[in-house]
Scaffold this active site. Structure first.
Site, PDB file in Angstrom:
ATOM      1  N   ASP A  21       8.174  13.424  17.333  1.00  0.00           N
ATOM      2  CA  ASP A  21       9.593  13.140  17.510  1.00  0.00           C
ATOM      3  C   ASP A  21       9.571  11.985  18.283  1.00  0.00           C
ATOM      4  OD1 ASP A  21      12.158  12.912  16.182  1.00  0.00           O
ATOM      5  OD2 ASP A  21      12.923  14.638  17.564  1.00  0.00           O
ATOM      6  N   ASN A  69      14.111  14.579   5.796  1.00  0.00           N
ATOM      7  CA  ASN A  69      14.313  13.040   6.135  1.00  0.00           C
ATOM      8  C   ASN A  69      14.636  12.134   5.011  1.00  0.00           C
ATOM      9  OD1 ASN A  69      11.496  13.822   8.136  1.00  0.00           O
ATOM     10  ND2 ASN A  69      13.638  13.356   8.859  1.00  0.00           N
TER      11      ASN A  69
END
Ligand code: IPE
Ligand code: IPE
Ligand code: MG
Length: 244
Positions: A21, A69
């Site tokens: 991330d 996502n």
């Protein structure tokens, strides 16, 4: 000259799972478009792979794209898939040559043809390798993983292939995308966020969590070894009293 830090991993560690991330923020901080952070992210994977080999870690999972996502802008999704395909094309020969098996966890049916084909080709080519496992979590959701396993087992029960009393934890685990892989020992999330974001919910049941502020494009060997050191200092008790 500063002495190179040596670290010896003595604690048992079979499976490390990464949430890669902070790539968009890494790019933004440099005045770059977010997708260049995603491009840079792919360049970190092999250094981490080599470090896992160095420490005899058998299995690593990388969270490449979550079921959530899809909520991102389409052009960002397209770039992510482009970079993934490029990564497969660039690294598959080497990964195969060192005996790595590529496993894909997630629903690849929903991916565009070129990405799905890259996944299938990588899987098919390496499926008999056994030195090390690279588990790419792609269109992966922990809840989706569990629901699919339930459906598959319910179907088996309906067809009389399994006795309901025989459904235990190992049996359930063999119906997950990660079948055949050991449970996660160490879960590392970069970028300072401290949540699971639907990652390997079942498999992380007894994992040690390490959250580092380092953004994934800056996550190199040294930063990884810092996480391994933290892991080594943890007491894993599994509900008992003994430290493992
Ligand atoms: C993680 O990086 C990669 C994917 C979700 C595919 P991000 O894109 O989430 O980067 P940040 O968190 O916005 O910085
Ligand atoms: C998790 O990161 C998914 C991947 C790294 C692929 P996100 O950036 O999507 O997670 P949230 O939205 O911050 O929880
Ligand atoms: Mg993020």
């Amino acid at each position: 000259m500063p002495k190179k830090k040596t670290f010896v991993l003595t604690k048992k560690l079979q499976h490390v799972a990464f949430i890669m991330d902070g790539n968009g923020r890494w790019a933004n901080l440099r005045g770059l478009p977010r997708h260049l952070g995603h491009r840079e992210a792919m360049n970190r994977i092999m250094e981490i792979f080599e470090t896992c080999r160095e420490f005899n870690i058998y299995c690593m999972s990388f969270y490449a794209f979550s079921t959530e996502n899809w909520n991102r802008p389409q052009d960002e999704i397209d770039h992510l898939m482009d970079y993934l395909e490029e990564w497969f094309a660039k690294e598959i020969d080497y990964l195969d040559s060192v005996g790595a098996r590529l496993q894909i966890s997630g629903d690849i049916a929903r991916l565009r043809d070129s990405t799905r084909n890259a996944c299938i080709a990588a899987y098919e080519r390496t499926k008999n390798n056994n030195a090390i496992v690279v588990n790419v979590c792609l269109n992966y959701g922990g809840r989706d993983d569990i629901v699919r396993a339930c459906r598959a087992i319910a179907q088996e029960a309906k067809e009389g292939k399994v006795d309901i009393d025989a459904i235990d934890e190992p049996y359930f685990g063999e119906h997950l995308y990660t079948h055949g892989l050991p449970d996660v020992d160490l879960m590392i999330r970069t970028s300072g966020e401290q949540r699971l974001s639907n990652y390997l919910l079942w498999q992380n049941a007894y994992a040690e969590f390490v959250f580092t502020p380092v953004k994934w494009p800056d996550f190199k060997r040294k930063a990884f070894i810092d996480c391994l050191e933290e892991f080594q200092n943890r007491n894993r008790r599994y509900g008992g009293l003994k430290n493992e």
